[in-house]
Structure formats: C-alpha cells, structure tokens
Design an enzyme around this catalytic site. Sequence first.
Site, short mmCIF file in Angstrom:
data_model
loop_
_atom_site.label_atom_id
_atom_site.label_comp_id
_atom_site.label_asym_id
_atom_site.label_seq_id
_atom_site.Cartn_x
_atom_site.Cartn_y
_atom_site.Cartn_z
N SER A 21 1.22 -1.05 -0.01
CA SER A 21 0.33 0.12 0.16
C SER A 21 1.09 1.19 -0.09
O SER A 21 0.67 2.31 -0.72
CB SER A 21 -0.92 -0.51 1.07
OG SER A 21 -2.15 -0.90 1.46
N GLN A 165 -10.13 3.09 -2.61
CA GLN A 165 -9.04 3.46 -3.37
C GLN A 165 -10.02 4.59 -4.27
O GLN A 165 -9.16 5.51 -4.85
CB GLN A 165 -8.89 2.04 -4.52
CG GLN A 165 -8.17 0.77 -3.87
CD GLN A 165 -7.80 0.15 -4.08
OE1 GLN A 165 -8.00 -0.41 -5.77
NE2 GLN A 165 -7.07 -1.19 -3.52
N SER A 191 -12.94 0.31 4.68
CA SER A 191 -11.28 0.21 4.53
C SER A 191 -10.57 1.35 4.68
O SER A 191 -9.89 2.76 4.42
CB SER A 191 -10.93 -0.66 3.05
OG SER A 191 -11.84 -1.17 2.39
N ASP A 309 -8.45 -6.79 3.90
CA ASP A 309 -7.85 -7.55 3.21
C ASP A 309 -7.23 -8.53 4.48
O ASP A 309 -6.20 -9.37 4.08
CB ASP A 309 -5.72 -6.73 3.03
CG ASP A 309 -6.33 -6.66 1.25
OD1 ASP A 309 -7.12 -6.83 0.68
OD2 ASP A 309 -5.48 -5.29 1.35
N ARG A 340 -13.47 -13.07 -2.24
CA ARG A 340 -13.01 -13.18 -0.85
C ARG A 340 -13.95 -14.18 0.40
O ARG A 340 -13.43 -15.26 0.65
CB ARG A 340 -12.24 -12.42 -0.24
CG ARG A 340 -10.89 -11.72 -0.97
CD ARG A 340 -9.86 -11.09 -0.61
NE ARG A 340 -8.65 -11.03 -1.28
CZ ARG A 340 -8.21 -10.22 -1.26
NH1 ARG A 340 -8.02 -9.13 -0.92
NH2 ARG A 340 -6.90 -9.90 -2.37
N ARG A 381 -4.20 -13.24 -2.10
CA ARG A 381 -4.52 -13.61 -0.50
C ARG A 381 -5.36 -14.72 0.19
O ARG A 381 -4.68 -15.10 1.03
CB ARG A 381 -4.99 -12.83 0.20
CG ARG A 381 -4.01 -10.90 -0.47
CD ARG A 381 -5.29 -9.96 0.96
NE ARG A 381 -4.46 -9.01 0.82
CZ ARG A 381 -2.93 -8.75 1.00
NH1 ARG A 381 -1.83 -9.33 1.27
NH2 ARG A 381 -1.47 -7.21 0.58
#
Length: 427
Positions: A21, A165, A191, A309, A340, A381
Amino acid sequence: MKVTVGRSGVHGEIFAPASKSYTHRAITVAALSKESIIHRPLISADTQSTIKACEMLGAYIEKDGDKLLISGVDGEPQTPDNVIDVGNSGTTLRFMTAIAALGQGTTVLTGDNSIRSRPNGPLLQVLNDLGVQSISTRGDGCAPIVVTGGLKGAIAKIDGSISSQFISALLLACPLTKNSTTLSIKGELKSRPYVDVTLDILEKAGAEIYLEDNQNLKFIIPGNQKYRLKEYTVPGDFSSASYLLAAAAMTDTKIKVNNLYPSMQGDAAIIDILKEMGANIYWNKEEGTVEVNGGKLHGITMDAGATPDLVPTVAVLGAVAEGETVITNAEHVRYKETDRLHAMAVELDKMGISTSEEKDKLTIKGGELKGADVHGWHDHRIVMSLTLAGMIAGDTTIDTAEAIFISYPNFFDSMRSIGADVILSEQ
C-alpha cells in the site's frame, strides 16, 4: 503453478516485506513530484504495474539496488503513447484513472479479466462531476476506461462503501488542480486505514488536506499545490506479515518478525486479533519486532470494515480455533481480486470445515482441517491463507499459486526459511 503443503510449523526470525500500500502511493506521489528517492520499496507484480503506468504518464523511474530513483512530472502528467494495462492491480487502475484526468489528452486504461470485472462507476461519476470526460467502454463501470483530462476543483460526493481506492485516487489528484475541491463521503467509508495511508504519504510530500468528520466525512482539498516527496523509506507490510504471524499462532510454534514499526496501516490489527484469539504475542514498537509464541486459539467476532485484506487470514485462523469465528461488515470483501468471502467458504468446506455465508458475513466453525486439492482463485491472499491451512492439514495442493507475485513474490521462500513444508510445481 501449484504448491503442495505438508504438515509443519515455523520457527526462527524473518523480515516482513515492504508495504504494498505504501509502495503504490509513494511511487505515485514521487511521479507527481520532481526528484525523489524511495528506499526499500516492494517490487511485485502490482507495484510494477504502478511503475509502468507512471512511466507511461511521463515519469522516469530507475531501480538502483534497494531504492527507486524517480524524476517526476511535477503535477503535469503526459498523454500516454499507448493503452495503460494495469495487469491485476486495482490500485493502479483507480489511481491512474484519476492521475490521467490531470492531463490534457485522452488516456485508455485496462487490465486482466479480474480487473475488467471490478467496479469503478463511483470514481468515474465523480471525475465527470469535476470536469473530466471519463467512461467505461462497456457502460458497466468496469475497465476498459477512457479518460479525457481537464480535472477541475469543485464540490463532489462519492459513495464510500465500495472501495476506499476511489477516495485515495481523488486525494492524490485533486491537490494538483487549479481550484479547491470539497469531497463528501456518502455512507460508511470502508477500508478507511488505506485512506489514512494515502494522507500520510501526501503529508510527507507537503500536501495540505483538511478533514471534517462530524455527521459526514468531508475532505477539503486546496488546489494549486506541489508535491515534494524527496526521500522516503517504505515501512514493513502488516498484511503480508499476517501470514507469518498467523502461522506461528496456528501451529503453536514461535517466530519473530522484524521491520514492523507503527504506521497508518490498518492491518496492524492482526496483532490485536491474534491476541484476542488467545495467541501469545508481543509487539515491540520501538524495535519494530513482533514475537508470537503459539497459544490456544478460540473463535472471535471480527468487523472487517477497516481491514478487508485480513479476512482470508482470519478465516483460516477461525478454522483451527475452538468455537465459531464470525467475520462481519464484509460485503466489500466480495469486490476484491475475487469474491473472498465465497472463495474462503468454498475452500474451507473442501478441507472439512463448516462455514456459512451471508451477504456481508462469513461464519467459520472451528474443527479439524483435512488435506485436499483446493483452488487459489488466482488471488494472492487466498493462496497464502490456504497455505497456512495446509500447514495444519498436511497433504494439501493449491493451484494458481503464481498469484503470490501480486504482493509477496518471495512468500514461499520466506515460509520455507522458517520451517514450512512447501513444494512448488508447474501445472
């Protein structure tokens, strides 16, 4: 590429890799500055996508040992000669979409199959509100994206629930416009620590951005600024370190991880998560070391709003913990390289673990992991988390293992160096 994992534990001492990051943001800000040196960056598939994109926008970037020498565009990106292909990097796509809007020409951005299915509609809408012509060629908010520059400061709103983002991209670009920008966040900013990382880098480059956080979060961004990053050292990555730390906690073994100093990374929460689950863990913040010495793990409830994450790591921890582990506030985790939540539910089920999946929640009932052939979902991940599961179960084979090159290219070498039984093979 496949990896076969045998039952094993970990021991010894290891350095955490550099933060992905921070590396993305440092390269981007340096490319928008004049002359900068970035020490100890992470060089991975994702960060190389950012390097390549910045070069296409006019920056000169040279790798010199463990540092990057960057001659930037001083806030005036050029129009690329070709299409910017970001590979699998969603960060690169979002950042460069906003940066390209600072130029005067037209830029086309695309990526791999995963990137071409990830949402960007809120970012494109705000850029249009700020004077830019930005479109998704298929009209679905996904790449390919076409951006015609002319970014102007103005008042705008953006949904914060899909991807931070989008907000980071606007924060990187808007200080370089001629006019000031006021950016209001609708709903919960998911996030948020990643936005804090962006603000941290921008502050170090001399940018001024003001926050109002009353009923609604608002960023006040003065225009006509210049970035001067000069020299910057990238900190260690808590996201990547989470696998190293979790491996020791899960296998009831001992490890010491270096290069983990305090920063704005939300994924430092892995330390508190492991502690809450019953691991014996100690963080020496002054020395930047974290030591784990096993522990009897029990299930917890984790709010994934700030730390998406960590979800695959915590899912595997929950598989070996006593009782249930519940991961909540996690719908945004479905919009990563893959869904995920679903991926971890499917693969843990293959390994004998009972899971239940809801729109924004994953529940894992601790049990006995069994070896299996599992799918890595082309997601770094997922692959790294399933490697941890394999260390408990033994006799586990994971496909699409090459996905680790996205964020932690040396992952399997690192795991081998501390005792993990991992064998790579071509598919």
